[in-house]
Motif scaffolding. Structure first.
Motif, PDB file in Angstrom:
ATOM      1  N   ILE A  79       0.835  -1.212   0.000  1.00  0.00           N
ATOM      2  CA  ILE A  79       0.000   0.000   0.000  1.00  0.00           C
ATOM      3  C   ILE A  79       0.865   1.255   0.000  1.00  0.00           C
ATOM      4  N   GLY A  80       2.015   1.190   0.668  1.00  0.00           N
ATOM      5  CA  GLY A  80       2.917   2.347   0.707  1.00  0.00           C
ATOM      6  C   GLY A  80       3.829   2.452  -0.509  1.00  0.00           C
ATOM      7  N   GLY A  81       3.763   1.449  -1.399  1.00  0.00           N
ATOM      8  CA  GLY A  81       4.586   1.487  -2.610  1.00  0.00           C
ATOM      9  C   GLY A  81       6.034   1.090  -2.390  1.00  0.00           C
ATOM     10  N   PHE A  82       6.293   0.330  -1.314  1.00  0.00           N
ATOM     11  CA  PHE A  82       7.664  -0.120  -1.041  1.00  0.00           C
ATOM     12  C   PHE A  82       7.894  -1.536  -1.586  1.00  0.00           C
ATOM     13  N   SER A 140       6.168   9.024  -4.919  1.00  0.00           N
ATOM     14  CA  SER A 140       6.741  10.021  -3.996  1.00  0.00           C
ATOM     15  C   SER A 140       5.708  11.085  -3.657  1.00  0.00           C
ATOM     16  N   GLN A 141       4.976  11.499  -4.678  1.00  0.00           N
ATOM     17  CA  GLN A 141       3.969  12.545  -4.451  1.00  0.00           C
ATOM     18  C   GLN A 141       2.871  12.048  -3.513  1.00  0.00           C
ATOM     19  N   PHE A 142       2.410  10.824  -3.735  1.00  0.00           N
ATOM     20  CA  PHE A 142       1.367  10.259  -2.868  1.00  0.00           C
ATOM     21  C   PHE A 142       1.863  10.170  -1.423  1.00  0.00           C
ATOM     22  N   GLN A 180       2.203  13.734   0.197  1.00  0.00           N
ATOM     23  CA  GLN A 180       0.991  14.517   0.434  1.00  0.00           C
ATOM     24  C   GLN A 180      -0.066  13.783   1.250  1.00  0.00           C
ATOM     25  N   HIS A 181      -0.195  12.471   1.042  1.00  0.00           N
ATOM     26  CA  HIS A 181      -1.369  11.774   1.560  1.00  0.00           C
ATOM     27  C   HIS A 181      -1.068  10.673   2.565  1.00  0.00           C
ATOM     28  N   LEU A 182       0.224  10.374   2.801  1.00  0.00           N
ATOM     29  CA  LEU A 182       0.562   9.228   3.637  1.00  0.00           C
ATOM     30  C   LEU A 182       1.337   9.651   4.875  1.00  0.00           C
ATOM     31  N   GLY A 183       0.953   9.079   6.018  1.00  0.00           N
ATOM     32  CA  GLY A 183       1.739   9.197   7.246  1.00  0.00           C
ATOM     33  C   GLY A 183       2.137   7.791   7.670  1.00  0.00           C
ATOM     34  N   PRO A 205      -2.502  13.729   6.703  1.00  0.00           N
ATOM     35  CA  PRO A 205      -2.566  12.774   5.593  1.00  0.00           C
ATOM     36  C   PRO A 205      -3.929  12.093   5.533  1.00  0.00           C
ATOM     37  N   LYS A 206      -4.277  11.587   4.359  1.00  0.00           N
ATOM     38  CA  LYS A 206      -5.535  10.842   4.233  1.00  0.00           C
ATOM     39  C   LYS A 206      -5.398   9.444   4.818  1.00  0.00           C
ATOM     40  N   LEU A 207      -4.154   8.938   4.863  1.00  0.00           N
ATOM     41  CA  LEU A 207      -3.924   7.552   5.286  1.00  0.00           C
ATOM     42  C   LEU A 207      -2.712   7.475   6.200  1.00  0.00           C
ATOM     43  N   LEU A 208      -2.885   6.754   7.304  1.00  0.00           N
ATOM     44  CA  LEU A 208      -1.768   6.489   8.215  1.00  0.00           C
ATOM     45  C   LEU A 208      -1.540   4.979   8.240  1.00  0.00           C
ATOM     46  N   LEU A 209      -0.324   4.556   7.910  1.00  0.00           N
ATOM     47  CA  LEU A 209       0.061   3.154   8.029  1.00  0.00           C
ATOM     48  C   LEU A 209       0.903   3.017   9.293  1.00  0.00           C
TER      49      LEU A 209
END
Length: 222
Positions: A55-58, A82-84, A87-90, A161-165
């Protein structure tokens, strides 16, 4: 697709270990709505961190689709990822991953600077709610584990952020500090309208989330 921040459609993931193939995720479908909070549980090695990494793109998938913010990520390059993230991920980890030469306030401001954003009253509010007012000019190396985890939470939420992992965010804390951190994390995420997907082994921590997904043998059960 409505207001989903995360949508996985028929996602599978596995790896070869010598001549054995391990299926980690098997045809997973799941949706995480705006401001949803979900605890992800399951035995060690069941693929919980893999799911967060996807989900985090790793980590990347070859089977299935991952939509973030209603956008299909299959064609995303490094720039879009990187942009996502910016801006939107914690993210909050068991290891606090703070920037050790910096003080508390500069650690929190780090995610803002990446977005060319200024310090806001929301950041002051985070510092106040997380009990960091007295230590905000101290180097993070001098803080207790509980304080460092609070700094990590403030940093993760500073840009709303919209999403926190979160991966075992209380794993290194004693029970009392862990409960305090979870109480604050859920309160502040609610106020910033942030969805949470949290990996945890602790049923006490899982109870703070609205929903629970259990990952076992490649399948998710709610």
């Amino acid at each position: 697709m409505g207001s989903e921040i995360v949508w996985l459609s028929r996602v599978s993931k596995g790896f070869n270990d010598g001549d054995k193939y391990h299926q980690v995720l098997d045809d997973i479908n799941l949706r995480l709505g705006t401001a949803d909070t979900v605890a992800l549980t399951g035995p060690s090695g069941s693929g919980k961190s893999t799911l967060l990494n996807i989900i985090g793109g790793f980590e990347f998938i070859k089977q299935g689709q991952l939509y973030l913010n209603s956008s299909n990520t299959s064609s995303w390059q490094d720039k879009q990822w990187s942009q996502f993230r910016r801006q939107h991920l914690g993210m909050v980890f068991q290891q606090f991953n703070l920037l050790t030469p910096l003080n508390v306030k500069d650690n929190i401001a780090f995610s803002l600077r990446l977005n060319q954003q200024q310090w806001t009253p929301w950041c002051d509010y985070l510092i106040e709610q997380l009990g960091l007012e007295e230590v905000k000019h101290r180097s993070v190396e001098t803080l207790s584990g509980g304080q460092q985890q609070r700094v990590a939470i403030a940093r993760a939420l500073a840009h709303k952020p919209k999403l926190l992992l979160a991966d075992e965010p209380t794993g290194n804390l004693d029970e009392k500090a862990g409960q305090q951190v979870m109480t604050l994390l859920t309160l502040l995420a609610r106020e910033s309208n942030t969805a949470i997907l949290m990996v945890t082994h602790s049923s006490e921590c899982a109870a703070f989330m609205k929903r629970r997904w259990h990952l076992e043998k490649g399948k998710i059960h709610e």
